[in-house]
Design a protein around this motif. Structure first.
Motif, short mmCIF file in Angstrom:
data_model
loop_
_atom_site.label_atom_id
_atom_site.label_comp_id
_atom_site.label_asym_id
_atom_site.label_seq_id
_atom_site.Cartn_x
_atom_site.Cartn_y
_atom_site.Cartn_z
N THR A 34 60.32 29.56 32.22
CA THR A 34 60.04 28.42 31.36
C THR A 34 60.37 28.71 29.90
OG1 THR A 34 58.28 27.78 32.88
CG2 THR A 34 58.28 26.72 30.74
N GLY A 35 60.23 29.95 29.48
CA GLY A 35 60.55 30.30 28.10
C GLY A 35 62.02 30.14 27.77
N ASP A 36 62.88 30.09 28.79
CA ASP A 36 64.31 29.89 28.56
C ASP A 36 64.70 28.42 28.49
OD1 ASP A 36 64.81 32.60 28.50
OD2 ASP A 36 65.24 32.73 30.64
N TYR A 37 63.76 27.52 28.78
CA TYR A 37 64.02 26.08 28.64
C TYR A 37 64.38 25.81 27.18
CZ TYR A 37 62.95 21.03 28.73
OH TYR A 37 63.00 19.66 28.63
N SER A 38 65.49 25.13 26.96
CA SER A 38 66.06 25.05 25.62
C SER A 38 65.16 24.34 24.62
CB SER A 38 67.43 24.36 25.68
OG SER A 38 67.31 23.04 26.19
N CYS A 39 64.25 23.48 25.09
CA CYS A 39 63.38 22.72 24.19
C CYS A 39 61.91 23.09 24.37
CB CYS A 39 63.57 21.21 24.42
SG CYS A 39 65.24 20.60 24.19
N VAL A 40 61.63 24.31 24.82
CA VAL A 40 60.26 24.64 25.20
C VAL A 40 59.30 24.55 24.01
CG1 VAL A 40 60.59 27.14 24.90
CG2 VAL A 40 58.81 26.28 26.45
N GLN A 41 59.70 25.03 22.83
CA GLN A 41 58.81 25.00 21.67
C GLN A 41 58.49 23.57 21.26
OE1 GLN A 41 57.27 27.71 19.87
NE2 GLN A 41 56.14 25.87 19.31
N GLU A 42 59.51 22.72 21.15
CA GLU A 42 59.30 21.33 20.75
C GLU A 42 58.50 20.57 21.79
OE1 GLU A 42 62.09 22.93 20.93
OE2 GLU A 42 63.07 22.92 18.95
#
Length: 552
Positions: free
Chosen positions: A313-321
């Motif tokens: 999940t940390g590699d999901y490109s928009c995880v922080q947003e």
């Protein structure tokens, strides 16, 4: 259709709510108003089955179709299994209590190889002949899908059809074909031919395995006109809504939460990871779609935890947003956010802060191997500095328990690699006193499972019993009181009844060997994935229904 006998049995066992159905979100239909009945079978106990995302996807996709009766059937726990064996009672569905053998189609979801024997045992209890060649017009069609069916050959003798790959875009055409076959009275040979034209569907009866020296060399089509079987891939996740109005369990499941898949596939290529290979390529769901789906699912279910699911999940490109937007919307509802598949090198302080805004849901890191050398062998390029730095930040933000997952028995492993597990666990535990309270570090471990669909098979892993009970590998290096090596059991890499990767065909083994209980130490403590089912084999399977999808 649930009988007095059912009621009497379930009142005599642990957790009877596992077997009564009636949950919010379940779909029950009038049998006289449907044209085809499908049993969605997950051959595991209720708490595990109700946590499985793939089963939720299939149920929510198929249950609304008015012409289909789609009902769930799960494996009983061993107390009820023994009673069913003694009294000849077949497994029944949660929606209506219909016996498993009375369905037109029995569809198994197989997430891992340990469920092979559970599949056979449930068919036996249902009175359905195990081998495809022994089934006739009075028996259901038996199909299977899921991650274990990327290599369907081990169960080829027992299955009419196998779904190879992802099911979202083929399951409706397949159901339409079953409806046509039933109402037109097709012979099964024709059904196999027509089904094989759907990309991702494998009809074992149309192929022949070729062996040399006991090793499978080729799967050869009996008719050169039969299409080559290709793994089915969903190109666009955004074209398929995730399950929202899921069935709310009546018994607390293993994962009591709303789970939303944000991405499928992984770019990391860890050599031990089956899923990293079978779910390629990487595809992402739009963050706006995830946010909308999350709010709807929480409204419909009333659950208090949301998990963003993917292989990393940390590699999901928009995880922080996405995490920030979700917590802005969920904090007032007191709904917590869980990201259960995070790599150490993808964690930022900002992301950790978002995870803890409502409550801390536990923190897990997966070094997989104790030494940097062995992590490089398995392509888990994660330095000790990264692991320790992440643990320091997690303890500093208020967590008091970190789990560090390891595997033992990896190719090229040495005693020094095992000793590094205990030393690394102690190094992490030593950081706990520098946070806001006294913390602990646990280091569960397991064995890798070899298979023809994953690389890095190397030398054999230790067999069960080669590790001294109560003294896990590396425990001698544990020097900090907050470091724990729970348990000393080494799980087997595969069921003892099954052949090793690529060495043979499961269907050719004696059935009594396949169904013999696989007794693993320590499994009586509670539900665990892959627990084998028990019981003898009746002298003659019993057909329980009338003609369905035609003779052979």
């Amino acid at each position: 259709m649930r009988t007095v006998q059912h009621e009497r049995l379930i009142c005599a066992v642990e957790k009877p709510a596992r077997y009564v159905g009636g949950e919010a979100g379940g779909v029950v239909k009038d049998p006289g108003q449907v044209r085809l009945s499908l049993a969605l079978v997950f051959p595991e106990v209720y708490e595990i089955a109700m946590s499985h995302l793939g089963l939720k996807v299939l149920y929510e996709s198929l249950a609304p179709r008015p012409e289909l009766a789609v009902e769930r059937v799960f494996a009983p726990w061993t107390d009820l299994m023994d009673l069913m064996d003694q009294e000849g009672v077949p497994p029944w569905s949660l929606e209506s209590g219909r016996p498993l053998g009375d369905f037109d189609v029995i569809g198994f979801s197989l997430p891992y190889e340990l469920t092979y024997t559970n599949l056979l045992h449930m068919l036996r209890l249902a009175g359905v002949p195990l081998r495809r060649a022994e089934r006739g017009p009075g028996h259901p069609l038996v199909i299977a899908g899921g991650p274990a069916m990327v290599n369907p050959e081990p169960l080829a003798d027992f299955l009419d059809l196998a779904v190879v790959g992802e099911a979202e875009e083929l399951i409706h055409p397949l159901m339409d074909l079953f409806l046509e076959a039933k109402e037109a009275g097709w012979q099964r040979g024709r059904l196999y031919q027509e089904a094989s034209r759907i990309e991702g569907v494998y009809a074992p009866a149309l192929f022949e395995p070729v062996y040399e020296g006991g090793r499978l060399m080729e799967i050869r089509a009996l008719d050169p006109q039969v299409p080559r079987v290709r793994r089915r891939i969903v190109a666009d996740l955004n074209a398929h809504q995730p399950p929202l109005n899921v069935v709310v369990p009546s018994v607390k499941p293993v994962h009591d939460r709303v789970g939303l898949e944000v991405a499928r596939g992984c770019t990391r290529g860890c050599r031990f990871c089956q899923a990293g290979y079978i779910y390629r390529p990487v595809r992402e769901r739009a963050p706006s779609a995830v946010l909308e789906a999350a709010l709807k699912a929480l409204d419909l279910t009333g659950l208090e935890e949301l998990a963003l699911l993917s292989l990393s999940t940390g590699d999901y490109s928009c995880v922080q947003e996405l995490a920030t937007a979700l917590m802005d919307a969920l904090a007032a509802r007191h709904v917590s956010l869980s990201l259960p598949s995070l790599r150490v090198d993808s964690l930022s302080d900002q992301l950790i802060e978002q995870i803890k805004r409502v409550r801390k849901t536990g923190f897990t890191l997966a070094p997989e191997a104790g030494s940097m050398r062995l992590r490089q062998v398995i392509n888990k390029d994660l330095s000790e500095e990264q692991i320790v730095d992440t643990a320091r930040r997690v303890f500093g933000l208020g967590w008091n328990l970190i789990k560090l997952y390891f595997m033992i028995g990896l190719p090229t492993e040495t005693d020094q690699d095992l000793a590094e597990i205990g030393r690394l666990c102690s190094a992490v535990a030593a950081l706990s006193g520098k946070g806001r309270g006294r913390g602990r570090a646990q280091a569960p471990h397991g064995l890798p499972v070899g298979g023809p669909d994953r690389p890095g098979r190397g030398p054999p892993a230790p067999e069960p019993g080669q590790v001294q009970p109560g003294r896990p590998p590396g425990q001698g290096q544990v020097e900090h009181p907050g470091a724990e090596h729970p348990g000393g059991r080494v799980e087997p890499r595969r069921p003892p009844a099954l052949p090793g990767p690529g060495t043979g065909h499961v269907g050719r083994l004696p059935l009594r060997r396949l169904e013999r209980p696989v007794q693993l130490p320590g499994l009586d403590a509670g539900p665990q994935p892959g627990r084998p089912l028990r019981g003898g084999i009746p002298a003659r399977p019993r057909a329980r229904r009338g003609p369905a999808l035609g003779p052979h």
